[in-house]
Design an enzyme around this catalytic site. Structure first.
Site, PDB file in Angstrom:
ATOM      1  N   ARG A 132     -44.532  21.743   2.660  1.00 55.71           N
ATOM      2  CA  ARG A 132     -45.867  21.813   2.058  1.00 55.71           C
ATOM      3  C   ARG A 132     -46.909  21.205   3.003  1.00 55.71           C
ATOM      4  NH1 ARG A 132     -47.770  24.401  -1.269  1.00 55.71           N
ATOM      5  NH2 ARG A 132     -48.475  23.054  -2.946  1.00 55.71           N
ATOM      6  N   HIS A 179     -52.899  15.555  -9.658  1.00 56.34           N
ATOM      7  CA  HIS A 179     -51.490  15.649  -9.250  1.00 56.34           C
ATOM      8  C   HIS A 179     -51.247  14.985  -7.894  1.00 56.34           C
ATOM      9  CE1 HIS A 179     -50.785  19.233 -12.197  1.00 56.34           C
ATOM     10  NE2 HIS A 179     -50.802  18.075 -12.795  1.00 56.34           N
ATOM     11  N   CYS A 200     -44.039   3.628  -1.500  1.00 61.32           N
ATOM     12  CA  CYS A 200     -42.790   2.883  -1.322  1.00 61.32           C
ATOM     13  C   CYS A 200     -41.990   2.886  -2.629  1.00 61.32           C
ATOM     14  CB  CYS A 200     -43.096   1.445  -0.897  1.00 61.32           C
ATOM     15  SG  CYS A 200     -41.589   0.490  -0.616  1.00 61.32           S
ATOM     16  N   CYS A 222     -42.616  -2.735   4.173  1.00 63.20           N
ATOM     17  CA  CYS A 222     -41.340  -3.436   3.950  1.00 63.20           C
ATOM     18  C   CYS A 222     -40.138  -2.674   4.481  1.00 63.20           C
ATOM     19  CB  CYS A 222     -41.145  -3.721   2.459  1.00 63.20           C
ATOM     20  SG  CYS A 222     -40.662  -2.271   1.508  1.00 63.20           S
TER      21      CYS A 222
END
Ligand code: BJW
Ligand code: ZN
Length: 348
Positions: free
Chosen positions: A71, A159, A167, A260
Site C-alpha cells: 500500500r 482510518h 509501537c 524502544c
C-alpha cells in the site's frame, strides 16, 4: 428522488454554516489508488480478514507488513487529483467568499482514506509556485497560510494514515510518521503480495474448471459401469490453488520502534478497532447542516451512518459517486459520475 440541479446545490452550499464532507476511496481513484469493493476493488482479490484485522496481525505480522508495504508503494506514487483540490479550495474561507459561499461557515473533511492526499492538496497551495495565492489578491500570503493550516487541522483521517507506525509494546506505544518505501530492508524485494492473501475461487469457477479436466480424462469402455472414473480429479491437479505464501519474515527484521526497539505495527485502523478522532467527528456530524458524501460505498461503520444522522437532524445531503450506493435515495442531491470531474464543476 434526489435532485441533480447544480444551481440548487450551489444555493445550499452558499447557505450552509456547518459543512461536513465524508470521503472514501473513490476520491482517490483518479490518483491511481484502487478502491476496495466493486469489480476491480482490492478486496476482490485480497482477503481483508487476513490483512486488516487484529487477529491477522497476531497470526502473522510479516503478512500484514507485506500488505502495508504494498500500500505504501502504491500510495507513494499518487498525487492529489482535481477532486482533492476542489475540496481543499472549498475548505478555505477566502475561496468560499470568492465563490459566493459563506466565509464564516465551518468546514470539516472527514476522510476514510489513509493516503494523506487531502492534506497534500492543501500543502500544495502553500507553495508560491502553485500560483494560487496570486488569485486571491485581497488576502495576504500570511492570512492564506493561516487558513491553509487551519483547514489541515480540520482534515480528520478517521482510518489513520498508511505512513503511521505504532509501537506494539504496551508501555511505549510510541507513534510516528515514517515515509520509507520500502519500510524496511526485509521488505525491499516486494514479494507478490497476493500470494497467500488470495481469496478461494468461488464454487462455480472451481467446478467448471474441474469439469473441463474431467472431460479430458480418456474414456474407458467401462466408464458407464465405473462412474468413479468420471469423477472430477482432485483440485490440486487443476492448478487452481492459491499461490504458496512467501515465508514469514523474522520479527527482528520487521520495522522496529525508534524509541524502544520493539516491533511496530502499521498505524491504519483495522476492522474491529475504534476509528480515530471520533469525538470530534460525531460533534461535527451532529452539527452539520450540509454533508457532502464523496466516493464511498458507505458500507463501513461508523462512517456508514453519518449521512443518515445529518438528515435526521434536519441537514441536507449531497452524494457524489460513480454509481448508486446504499441509502442515496434519501439524499437531497445525487451527482453520478467521476467526482474528479463533477465536484469541481458543481462547486464552481
Ligand atoms: C467513485 C469513483 C470516482 C470509484 N468518483 N466515486 C455489523 C454492523 C455494524 C458494524 C459492524 C458489523 N460488523 C462489523 C462491523 C464493524 C466494521 C464494519 O463496518 N464492517 C462492515 C463490513 C459491516 N467496522 C469497523 O470495524 C470499524 N471500527 C468500528 O466499527 O469500531 C467499533 C469500535 C468502537 C470502540 C472500540 C472498538 C471498536 C473500523 C473500520 C476500519 C476499516 N479499515 C479499512 C482498512 C484499510 C487498510 C488499507 O487501506 O490497507 O479502511 S477497510 C476499507 O474500507 C478502508 C476504507 O477506508 C473503508 C471504506 O471503504 P470506502 O472508502 O467506502 O471504499 P469502497 O471501495 O467500499 O467504495 C468506493 C466507492 O467509490 C464506490 O461506491 C465507488 O462507486 C466509488 N467510486 N471511483 C466517484 N472516480
Ligand atoms: Zn516503543
Amino acid at each position: 428522488m434526489p435532485s441533480t440541479d447544480v444551481e440548487e446545490f450551489r444555493r445550499v452550499v452558499a447557505s450552509a454554516k456547518h459543512i461536513v464532507v465524508l470521503a472514501g476511496a473513490g476520491l482517490s481513484a483518479a490518483s491511481g489508488i484502487p478502491t476496495f469493493r466493486g469489480p476491480s476493488g482490492l478486496w476482490k482479490t485480497n482477503d481483508a480478514l487476513r490483512l486488516v484485522t487484529p487477529a491477522a496481525w497476531r497470526e502473522d505480522p510479516s503478512r500484514i507488513w507485506r500488505w502495508a508495504n504494498y500500500r505504501r508503494e502504491m500510495i507513494s506514487k499518487a498525487s492529489p487529483n482535481a477532486a482533492h483540490r476542489a475540496l481543499a479550495l472549498l475548505s478555505l474561507p477566502s475561496v468560499r467568499s470568492r465563490l459566493g459561499y459563506a466565509a464564516d461557515a465551518d468546514f470539516t473533511l472527514v476522510t476514510q482514506n489513509i493516503d494523506e492526499l487531502s492534506t497534500r492538496a492543501l500543502d500544495a497551495l502553500l507553495y508560491p509556485q502553485s500560483g494560487f495565492q496570486l488569485l486571491l489578491t485581497e488576502t495576504s500570503p500570511e492570512e492564506i497560510s493561516a487558513e491553509i493550516n487551519e483547514a489541515k487541522a480540520r482534515v480528520l483521517e478517521m482510518h489513520g494514515r498508511v505512513w503511521d507506525v505504532v509501537c506494539t509494546r504496551f508501555e511505549c506505544q510510541h507513534k510516528e510518521r515514517n515515509y520509507d518505501v520500502p519500510v524496511c530492508a526485509a521488505l525491499a524485494e516486494s514479494a507478490d503480495i497476493s500470494a497467500g492473501n488470495a481469496l478461494p475461487r468461488d464454487e462455480t469457477t472451481t467446478n467448471a474448471a474441474a469439469e473441463v479436466i474431467a472431460d479430458s480424462v480418456p474414456q474407458s469402455p467401462l466408464a458407464a459401469l465405473h462412474s468413479s472414473i468420471r469423477a472430477p480429479p482432485p483440485l490440486r491437479r487443476t492448478g487452481l490453488r492459491p499461490p504458496t505464501p512467501p515465508p514469514p519474515i523474522p520479527l527482528e527484521e520487521l520495522p522496529r520502534c525508534n524509541r524502544c526497539g520493539s516491533l511496530v505495527r502499521p498505524g491504519e485502523v483495522w476492522f474491529g478497532e475504534a476509528a480515530m478522532d471520533m469525538d470530534e467527528i460525531f460533534a461535527r456530524v451532529n452539527d452539520a447542516d450540509l454533508c457532502i458524501v464523496v466516493g464511498t460505498s458507505a458500507t463501513i461503520h461508523p462512517a456508514a451512518k453519518f449521512a443518515a444522522t445529518v438528515k435526521e437532524r434536519g441537514g441536507k445531503v449531497a452524494v457524489f459517486n460513480l454509481e448508486r450506493t446504499k441509502g442515496d435515495d434519501a439524499s437531497d442531491f445525487l451527482f453520478l459520475g467521476p467526482c474528479e470531474k463533477l465536484l469541481p464543476e458543481a462547486l464552481g
